[in-house]
Scaffold this motif. Structure first.
Motif, PDB file in Angstrom:
ATOM      1  N   THR A 101       0.828  -1.198  -0.092  1.00 25.61           N
ATOM      2  CA  THR A 101      -0.096  -0.077  -0.036  1.00 25.61           C
ATOM      3  C   THR A 101       0.892   1.318  -0.006  1.00 25.61           C
ATOM      4  O   THR A 101       2.136   1.175   0.440  1.00 25.61           O
ATOM      5  N   HIS A 102       0.277   2.294  -0.258  1.00 25.10           N
ATOM      6  CA  HIS A 102       1.106   3.711  -0.254  1.00 25.10           C
ATOM      7  C   HIS A 102       1.713   4.050   1.094  1.00 25.10           C
ATOM      8  O   HIS A 102       2.939   4.382   1.102  1.00 25.10           O
ATOM      9  N   ALA A 103       0.746   3.873   1.938  1.00 21.63           N
ATOM     10  CA  ALA A 103       1.208   4.076   3.421  1.00 21.63           C
ATOM     11  C   ALA A 103       2.475   3.230   4.059  1.00 21.63           C
ATOM     12  O   ALA A 103       3.414   3.746   4.422  1.00 21.63           O
ATOM     13  N   ALA A 133       1.181   2.911  -6.294  1.00 18.88           N
ATOM     14  CA  ALA A 133       0.424   2.490  -5.003  1.00 18.88           C
ATOM     15  C   ALA A 133      -0.380   3.695  -4.664  1.00 18.88           C
ATOM     16  O   ALA A 133      -1.570   3.286  -4.368  1.00 18.88           O
ATOM     17  N   ALA A 134      -0.186   4.684  -5.314  1.00 19.33           N
ATOM     18  CA  ALA A 134      -1.143   6.128  -4.881  1.00 19.33           C
ATOM     19  C   ALA A 134      -2.137   5.972  -5.884  1.00 19.33           C
ATOM     20  O   ALA A 134      -3.197   6.558  -5.829  1.00 19.33           O
ATOM     21  N   ALA A 135      -1.937   5.302  -7.019  1.00 18.49           N
ATOM     22  CA  ALA A 135      -2.940   5.230  -8.163  1.00 18.49           C
ATOM     23  C   ALA A 135      -3.897   4.477  -8.093  1.00 18.49           C
ATOM     24  O   ALA A 135      -4.910   4.346  -8.649  1.00 18.49           O
ATOM     25  N   GLY A 136      -3.846   3.227  -7.218  1.00 14.22           N
ATOM     26  CA  GLY A 136      -4.440   2.177  -6.993  1.00 14.22           C
ATOM     27  C   GLY A 136      -3.909   0.928  -6.479  1.00 14.22           C
ATOM     28  O   GLY A 136      -2.798   1.016  -6.272  1.00 14.22           O
ATOM     29  N   PRO A 137      -4.759  -0.034  -6.040  1.00 19.68           N
ATOM     30  CA  PRO A 137      -4.205  -1.178  -5.399  1.00 19.68           C
ATOM     31  C   PRO A 137      -3.150  -1.978  -6.415  1.00 19.68           C
ATOM     32  O   PRO A 137      -3.490  -2.216  -7.690  1.00 19.68           O
ATOM     33  N   ILE A 138      -2.015  -2.592  -5.346  1.00 25.10           N
ATOM     34  CA  ILE A 138      -1.090  -3.402  -6.289  1.00 25.10           C
ATOM     35  C   ILE A 138      -1.418  -4.765  -5.984  1.00 25.10           C
ATOM     36  O   ILE A 138      -1.674  -5.264  -4.798  1.00 25.10           O
ATOM     37  N   ALA A 139      -1.690  -5.515  -6.981  1.00 20.81           N
ATOM     38  CA  ALA A 139      -1.840  -7.148  -6.799  1.00 20.81           C
ATOM     39  C   ALA A 139      -0.740  -7.670  -6.407  1.00 20.81           C
ATOM     40  O   ALA A 139       0.398  -7.352  -6.733  1.00 20.81           O
ATOM     41  N   VAL A 140      -0.716  -9.036  -5.789  1.00 21.91           N
ATOM     42  CA  VAL A 140       0.556  -9.807  -5.256  1.00 21.91           C
ATOM     43  C   VAL A 140       0.279 -11.408  -5.546  1.00 21.91           C
ATOM     44  O   VAL A 140      -0.679 -11.815  -5.432  1.00 21.91           O
ATOM     45  N   VAL A 141       1.425 -11.929  -6.240  1.00 30.01           N
ATOM     46  CA  VAL A 141       1.221 -13.198  -6.452  1.00 30.01           C
ATOM     47  C   VAL A 141       2.533 -13.650  -5.066  1.00 30.01           C
ATOM     48  O   VAL A 141       3.588 -13.378  -5.078  1.00 30.01           O
ATOM     49  N   ALA A 142       1.709 -14.143  -4.019  1.00 30.89           N
ATOM     50  CA  ALA A 142       2.680 -14.482  -2.891  1.00 30.89           C
ATOM     51  C   ALA A 142       3.531 -15.595  -2.972  1.00 30.89           C
ATOM     52  O   ALA A 142       3.624 -16.673  -2.281  1.00 30.89           O
ATOM     53  N   GLU A 143       4.501 -15.584  -3.939  1.00 31.12           N
ATOM     54  CA  GLU A 143       5.390 -16.729  -4.320  1.00 31.12           C
ATOM     55  C   GLU A 143       6.702 -15.987  -4.812  1.00 31.12           C
ATOM     56  O   GLU A 143       6.577 -15.058  -5.410  1.00 31.12           O
ATOM     57  N   PRO A 144       7.777 -16.735  -4.650  1.00 33.99           N
ATOM     58  CA  PRO A 144       9.212 -15.981  -4.917  1.00 33.99           C
ATOM     59  C   PRO A 144       9.241 -16.590  -6.656  1.00 33.99           C
ATOM     60  O   PRO A 144       9.175 -17.932  -7.030  1.00 33.99           O
ATOM     61  N   LEU A 145       9.029 -15.504  -7.445  1.00 37.36           N
ATOM     62  CA  LEU A 145       9.004 -15.871  -8.849  1.00 37.36           C
ATOM     63  C   LEU A 145      10.425 -15.194  -9.606  1.00 37.36           C
ATOM     64  O   LEU A 145      10.443 -15.409 -10.860  1.00 37.36           O
TER      65      LEU A 145
END
Length: 305
Positions: free
Chosen positions: A140-142, A190-202
């Protein structure tokens, strides 16, 4: 719903590291992604190797010179201007992707509707490998103001082309030496919108010794001060502000500028007495520790200063 796999352009900025570049390009072309993957190699302040170009319809390779501002920021923007894909991705020339990276990230973008997606990393330093994986709440931006979140590494970023050229914007070419251009861009994303995450090391990230910025302390100090001026949100987060001030203090300590180091360290400690970089800067300025030793110890844990 079956996710879409739109064309992707992967931008690799490089400078005189042919063996590492070959590894990075091979990992991009070996993706198990069902769609087209264009690899755009941008030679920054170096003669382009046209022999790397390939017109393979599924995995084409385009080779260009950086015709914009010298450095990573200009090189990445030059690659984006040449790219043809609906999605843009970035890979440092000393990093390597796992085969499923693009497929999993495109699926996450389709599922969430986000404009940007990141993943985790394997940090390779000497004979050690450390795995670091971000959570959605980490990007998140914060939270990005509070801490850099190094596990959301630039080599993990995939972004919709429309967002990169539009509401987020390209990489800032005014940042001194292009240091921290990825952090600045992530803050804006992050300020422009949510960032999605693939919670795996890629991605496997080669840490420390190959970094373009390894021990370029003057550039680091100038760039961090630029970021503080550019992002007023730091003023609302004492911990985040203290972190960056501590980094600036350490840079001046490493340069042997003891007065500047102590001044920035005291600013950091006024904002957060827990800011360890400020204490390290003071110890380096007093010559109790060497900057190189501190940096080696930090890299050994998969982190930086």
């Amino acid at each position: 719903m079956t996710p879409e796999f739109p064309p992707v352009s992967v931008i690799i900025a490089t400078h005189d590291r042919p063996e590492l570049l070959a590894r990075a390009v091979a990992a991009v072309r070996d993706q198990d992604y069902p769609g087209t993957v264009q690899c755009v190699i941008v030679f920054d302040q170096a003669e382009p190797d046209s022999a790397l170009a390939d017109d393979d319809p599924r995995r084409p390779v385009t080779v260009i010179a950086n015709d914009r501002t010298p450095g990573l920021a200009g090189a990445r923007n030059a690659g984006a201007a040449t790219a043809s894909g609906d999605l843009l991705a970035f890979c440092d020339d000393d990093d390597a992707w796992l085969p499923e990276k693009l497929r999993l990230q495109a699926e996450r973008l389709a599922a969430t509707g986000a404009d940007v997606v990141v993943s985790g990393i394997h940090v390779s330093y000497g004979d050690k490998v450390i795995t670091r994986v971000p959570r959605p709440e980490d990007v998140t931006h914060a939270e990005l103001l509070r801490r850099r979140v190094m596990e959301a590494h630039p080599s993990t970023v995939v972004v919709r082309r429309t967002a990169f050229l539009g509401k987020i914007g390209p990489v800032d070419e005014e940042i001194p030496g292009s240091y921290g251009e990825d952090y600045d861009w992530m803050l804006r994303a992050a300020a422009a919108g949510p960032i999605a995450v693939v919670a795996e090391p890629l991605v496997t990230v080669l840490w420390g010794r190959t970094s373009h910025f390894n021990r370029k302390w003057r550039t680091i100090s100038d760039a961090l001060q630029y970021l503080l001026r550019k992002h007023p949100g730091f003023a609302d987060d004492p911990r985040g502000l203290a972190r960056v001030q501590g980094q600036i203090a350490f840079a001046h300590a490493a340069l042997g500028e003891r007065g500047e180091a102590r001044s920035w360290a005291l600013r950091a400690l006024r904002g957060s007495w827990r800011e360890r970089r400020a204490y390290l800067a003071l110890l380096v300025s007093l010559r109790v520790l060497s900057a190189d030793r501190v940096l080696r110890l930090a890299h050994a844990t998969g982190r930086g200063i």
